[in-house]
Write an enzyme that holds these catalytic residues in place. Structure first.
Site, PDB file in Angstrom:
ATOM      1  N   CYS A 198       0.885  -1.160   0.000  1.00  0.00           N
ATOM      2  CA  CYS A 198       0.000   0.000   0.000  1.00  0.00           C
ATOM      3  C   CYS A 198       0.915   1.199   0.000  1.00  0.00           C
ATOM      4  CB  CYS A 198      -0.908   0.014   1.227  1.00  0.00           C
ATOM      5  SG  CYS A 198      -1.941   1.501   1.288  1.00  0.00           S
TER       6      CYS A 198
ATOM      7  N   CYS B 132      -0.506   4.345   2.214  1.00  0.00           N
ATOM      8  CA  CYS B 132      -0.646   4.269   3.673  1.00  0.00           C
ATOM      9  C   CYS B 132      -0.365   2.857   4.134  1.00  0.00           C
ATOM     10  CB  CYS B 132      -2.011   4.770   4.135  1.00  0.00           C
ATOM     11  SG  CYS B 132      -3.400   4.154   3.171  1.00  0.00           S
ATOM     12  N   SER B 133      -1.377   2.094   4.483  1.00  0.00           N
ATOM     13  CA  SER B 133      -1.130   0.790   5.102  1.00  0.00           C
ATOM     14  C   SER B 133      -2.308  -0.152   4.928  1.00  0.00           C
ATOM     15  CB  SER B 133      -0.874   0.991   6.587  1.00  0.00           C
ATOM     16  OG  SER B 133      -1.986   1.673   7.143  1.00  0.00           O
ATOM     17  N   CYS B 134      -3.082   0.016   3.860  1.00  0.00           N
ATOM     18  CA  CYS B 134      -4.246  -0.843   3.652  1.00  0.00           C
ATOM     19  C   CYS B 134      -3.791  -2.291   3.557  1.00  0.00           C
ATOM     20  CB  CYS B 134      -5.006  -0.423   2.403  1.00  0.00           C
ATOM     21  SG  CYS B 134      -5.586   1.279   2.529  1.00  0.00           S
TER      22      CYS B 134
END
Lengths: 215, 110
Positions: free
Chosen positions: A117, A120-122
């Site tokens: 991702c 971000c951090s999906c």
């Protein structure tokens, strides 16, 4: 594993104390506690809901994803359903993946998939738990889309030149889980035994599944 | 030259991936829970996109100084202030109260 235990203490007028390991505390820890207490005091949510949400995420771990992948390996019809709709296929085995869709992508002899991702951090957290630190790191987010083979080497994974590497960039609205390739020598294994080969990292695509010799 | 914002790092150069990790601390799990609970369809006080926008608005310096869940709670708190769900005064008072209580608890534990 110093933090995987839950010991919230109720003390009447305030919902919970920090864990003793949380000392010394930082300003953001204080902020977190303050916001939690304010939203409870304002009746926006209850302390129980916050606790239940923590328990829900604690219950999400790579074993769930491994169960799904193992069943897909063992049952081609199920695999087709996983590739079609992960949410429905997960529900068949009692796993609720929540509101955000997850797409399954299959590693084969010709294609290796890896998930990142960049923004971000999906992450498919409802199937494999919260992401490891490296998944959220600048190095992984920046470089995976540019030089995936090199990044994979840093995880000890060498992808031969004749295998295509596909990088999938997750978003807030769509997450991915990799179905790693089923290792050779497991033809007569049942789902339970197969699941032991399926690691978190293999479902992110940074490593292959374990081989029978690794067990 | 492409103009890109700080969080938009896909394709940039960076050092090797450090594959170390840590177990989530209880306060980090609590940040996660606050965000999820406030995002439920019946509340919609926060959305993933808003949270990200708030994180991106922290700016390059703060973004890199803070840890992951520090960014999350900073963004979530700013959004709650922005929406008037909580006020600066309430937050300041509560933070002072929590800090005083924790200092007392820590002293009691020692």
């Amino acid at each position: 594993m110093s933090h995987d235990h839950t010991h919230e203490h109720d003390h009447g007028d305030h919902p919970y104390q920090p864990d003793i390991e949380d000392f010394p505390f930082t300003e953001r820890m204080v902020m977190t506690q303050a916001v939690a207490e304010l939203i409870v005091e304002k009746g926006i949510c209850t302390a129980d809901e916050l606790r239940q949400q923590i328990e829900l995420m604690d219950s999400r771990e790579p074993g769930l994803g491994a169960k799904l992948v193992a069943k897909a390996w063992a049952d081609p019809a199920y695999k087709a359903r996983v590739l079609e709709d992960v949410g429905k296929a997960a529900a068949e085995i009692g796993i609720d993946i929540g509101d955000i869709p997850i797409k399954a992508i299959e590693n084969t002899g010709d294609v290796h998939n890896v998930v990142v991702c960049t923004l971000c951090s999906c992450y498919p957290r409802m199937l494999i738990g919260l992401p490891p630190d490296w998944y959220k790191s600048r190095a992984y987010r920046s470089r995976t889309v540019k030089e995936p083979r090199k990044v994979l080497e840093e995880f000890g994974t060498h992808i031969p030149d004749d295998v295509e590497v596909r990088v999938h960039d997750s978003t807030a609205d769509l997450r991915y889980i990799v179905l790693p390739a089923r290792p050779a020598g497991t033809e007569d294994w049942d789902e339970h035994k197969l699941a032991q080969l399926i690691t978190r990292d293999s479902m992110v695509g940074v490593t292959p599944a374990k081989s029978p010799e690794d067990l | 030259m492409t103009i890109r914002r700080h969080h938009d790092m896909g394709g940039l150069d960076a050092g090797p991936v450090e594959t170390t990790e840590h177990d989530y601390a209880m306060w980090e799990k609590r940040v996660d829970a606050i965000v999820k609970v406030l995002s439920t369809p019946d509340r919609k006080l926060l959305s993933t996109d808003e949270l990200r926008r708030g994180i991106e608005e922290l700016g390059p310096g703060v973004y890199d100084e803070l840890s992951y869940y520090e960014r999350w709670i900073s963004s979530a708190t700013n959004l709650l202030l922005e929406k008037g769900v909580i006020t600066v005064d309430e937050l300041g008072t509560k933070m002072a109260e929590v800090e005083a209580r924790w200092i007392k608890d820590r002293e009691a534990a020692e």
